[in-house]
Design a protein around this motif. Structure first.
Motif, mmCIF file in Angstrom:
data_model
loop_
_atom_site.group_PDB
_atom_site.id
_atom_site.type_symbol
_atom_site.label_atom_id
_atom_site.label_comp_id
_atom_site.label_asym_id
_atom_site.label_seq_id
_atom_site.Cartn_x
_atom_site.Cartn_y
_atom_site.Cartn_z
ATOM 1 N N GLY A 91 39.822 44.152 54.411
ATOM 2 C CA GLY A 91 39.499 45.009 53.278
ATOM 3 C C GLY A 91 38.487 46.080 53.613
ATOM 4 O O GLY A 91 37.755 45.988 54.613
ATOM 5 N N LEU A 93 35.561 48.836 51.767
ATOM 6 C CA LEU A 93 34.757 49.354 50.656
ATOM 7 C C LEU A 93 34.400 50.798 50.918
ATOM 8 O O LEU A 93 33.746 51.114 51.920
ATOM 9 C CB LEU A 93 33.458 48.561 50.521
ATOM 10 C CG LEU A 93 33.433 47.288 49.688
ATOM 11 C CD1 LEU A 93 32.082 46.610 49.859
ATOM 12 C CD2 LEU A 93 33.706 47.571 48.210
ATOM 13 N N ILE A 122 30.293 44.404 44.969
ATOM 14 C CA ILE A 122 29.939 44.964 46.278
ATOM 15 C C ILE A 122 29.104 43.976 47.080
ATOM 16 O O ILE A 122 29.404 43.685 48.252
ATOM 17 C CB ILE A 122 29.177 46.292 46.095
ATOM 18 C CG1 ILE A 122 30.098 47.377 45.522
ATOM 19 C CG2 ILE A 122 28.571 46.751 47.425
ATOM 20 C CD1 ILE A 122 29.354 48.614 45.057
ATOM 21 N N GLN A 125 30.807 40.765 48.091
ATOM 22 C CA GLN A 125 31.746 40.974 49.198
ATOM 23 C C GLN A 125 31.017 41.214 50.515
ATOM 24 O O GLN A 125 31.416 40.688 51.553
ATOM 25 C CB GLN A 125 32.662 42.169 48.872
ATOM 26 C CG GLN A 125 33.788 42.380 49.864
ATOM 27 C CD GLN A 125 34.781 41.230 49.850
ATOM 28 O OE1 GLN A 125 35.043 40.646 48.793
ATOM 29 N NE2 GLN A 125 35.317 40.876 51.017
ATOM 30 N N TRP A 138 37.558 49.679 46.388
ATOM 31 C CA TRP A 138 37.854 48.512 47.221
ATOM 32 C C TRP A 138 39.359 48.351 47.356
ATOM 33 O O TRP A 138 40.087 48.411 46.372
ATOM 34 C CB TRP A 138 37.259 47.254 46.591
ATOM 35 C CG TRP A 138 37.760 45.946 47.118
ATOM 36 C CD1 TRP A 138 38.555 45.052 46.463
ATOM 37 C CD2 TRP A 138 37.483 45.372 48.402
ATOM 38 N NE1 TRP A 138 38.786 43.954 47.252
ATOM 39 C CE2 TRP A 138 38.137 44.124 48.451
ATOM 40 C CE3 TRP A 138 36.744 45.787 49.510
ATOM 41 C CZ2 TRP A 138 38.084 43.296 49.569
ATOM 42 C CZ3 TRP A 138 36.685 44.958 50.622
ATOM 43 C CH2 TRP A 138 37.341 43.734 50.646
ATOM 44 N N ALA A 140 41.687 45.489 49.167
ATOM 45 C CA ALA A 140 41.537 44.192 49.840
ATOM 46 C C ALA A 140 42.461 44.017 51.031
ATOM 47 O O ALA A 140 42.145 43.252 51.948
ATOM 48 C CB ALA A 140 41.788 43.069 48.824
ATOM 49 N N SER A 237 33.678 42.703 55.695
ATOM 50 C CA SER A 237 34.651 43.757 55.380
ATOM 51 C C SER A 237 34.208 45.068 56.002
ATOM 52 O O SER A 237 33.042 45.240 56.372
ATOM 53 C CB SER A 237 34.787 43.940 53.862
ATOM 54 O OG SER A 237 35.259 42.765 53.252
#
Length: 368
Positions: A91, A93, A122, A125, A138, A140, A237
């Motif tokens: 994923g 961000l 946020i 994650q 985001w 995933a 991530s």
């Protein structure tokens, strides 16, 4: 078509070779240095353009197809070579907030699972992220590929194929012209006849067309990267802000990138880039401010005017095909670009519309 010579041993050249070999074509792949040691090795490996909503439909079409294909490509290479390219769907961000409306509209129109998320999401994650981010985008399912392992696997796969010949360290390759068509390549004192030649030499592609009196608008664009090491899973991530990103690898390595420099063919890492990238690392992941980078390096992207690659036959020189000019998205677009090239070379129904990539319709090569 029975014999093809490919000039360029990056991800574009190697995957072009693999697709043609799968179709029963004999391939000679020529690389000026070592296979997979230029831009394909140096990049970050995010399987998406950095800001996909900013790109034109021709790039989106290639990216969409490639994103869907990468998992099966990685599985095939891992089985065939025992080298796992590590396509990891961790994923991404996007921490920039200015384009959220545009991005969400783009995603809705294309059926992409892009979400607007708040601070609670946020930091749940990515707990190690710097404080102060209140919203983000985001997705995933976005993955990264460990590109040095991808290139190592491709090299092993090609070397093991009895219908493929790998020639590395061939810096003197020249096109063979016979009766107005490209009939092969001369390299290391040998004339290699072929039904077609594919030019996939990245930032160096223009040098070959210059021999024909043509100017290909593909120029080297330098990018520098830093590598850090943390515990596996410390960064869960990918994160991106202000054009700079952090990419986690499965073993805990973290890539920070990248610069965008027009310095010709100079690949020397610089102190200025080191300082700039270290500052970006600290702004995203403050714990990295206390660490020394493991490594710094630079590579040369094949920059094209609009980022849309040239894929197709050169009209004035039958037998010469291009697969080059992918700019910042060579790893992203490679699976689709190379499948598409094989389709058009072999007269099959192409996976996408060929028109935007052809050397025509306002994308002509210019007289040198």
């Amino acid at each position: 078509m029975h014999e093809v010579v490919i000039i360029g041993g990056g991800v574009i050249g190697c995957l072009s070779a693999l697709n043609l070999l799968d179709a029963g074509v004999r391939v000679t792949l020529i690389e000026r240095g070592g296979v997979g040691r230029e831009a394909s090795w140096a990049g970050g490996g995010i399987v998406s353009p950095l800001y996909p909503w900013r790109y034109s439909q021709p790039i989106s079409a290639l990216a969409d197809w490639s994103q869907g294909f990468y998992p099966q490509l990685a599985a095939r290479l891992a089985e065939d070579t025992d080298i796992d390219p590590q396509v990891t769907p961790c994923g991404l961000l996007w921490l920039d907030s200015e384009e959220q409306d545009v991005a969400l509209s783009w995603a809705a129109g294309r059926g992409k699972p892009l979400l607007s998320v708040d601070a609670e999401f946020i930091y749940r994650q990515v707990p190690v992220l710097a404080a102060g981010y209140e919203n983000a985008l985001w997705q995933a399912d976005l993955a990264n590929v460990r590109n040095p392992r991808l290139m190592a696997a491709l090299r092993v796969a090609l070397a093991a194929n009895p219908h493929c010949r790998l020639l590395e360290g061939c810096a003197d390759a020249r096109l063979l012209i016979e009766q107005g068509r490209v009939a092969g390549v001369r390299c290391a004192g040998e004339n290699m006849q072929a039904d077609a030649v594919v030019l996939a030499a990245g930032a160096w592609s223009g040098e070959f067309l210059a021999e024909l009196g043509m100017a290909l608008p593909v120029v080297p664009v330098k990018g520098q990267m830093l590598l850090y090491k943390a515990e596996p899973g410390w960064l869960s991530s990918m994160v991106l802000c202000g054009g700079r990103y952090a990419i986690p690898r499965q073993d805990g390595h973290i890539l920070i990138g990248s610069t965008l420099e027009h310095e010709g063919f100079d690949k020397t890492p610089t102190e200025a880039a080191l300082n700039s990238l270290r500052a970006s690392a600290a702004q995203l992941l403050p714990a990295l401010a206390m660490q020394q980078p493991v490594r710094q390096w630079a590579g040369l992207r094949p920059g094209s005017p609009d980022g849309v690659p040239y894929i197709g036959e050169v009209p004035d020189y039958p037998g010469l095909w291009l697969n080059t000019g992918h700019y910042r998205n060579g790893l992203v677009l490679a699976p689709a670009s190379c499948q598409f090239l094989a389709d058009v070379m072999l007269g099959r129904q192409p996976i996408i519309d060929p028109a935007p990539y052809a050397v025509t319709a306002g994308r002509e090569l210019l007289a040198g």
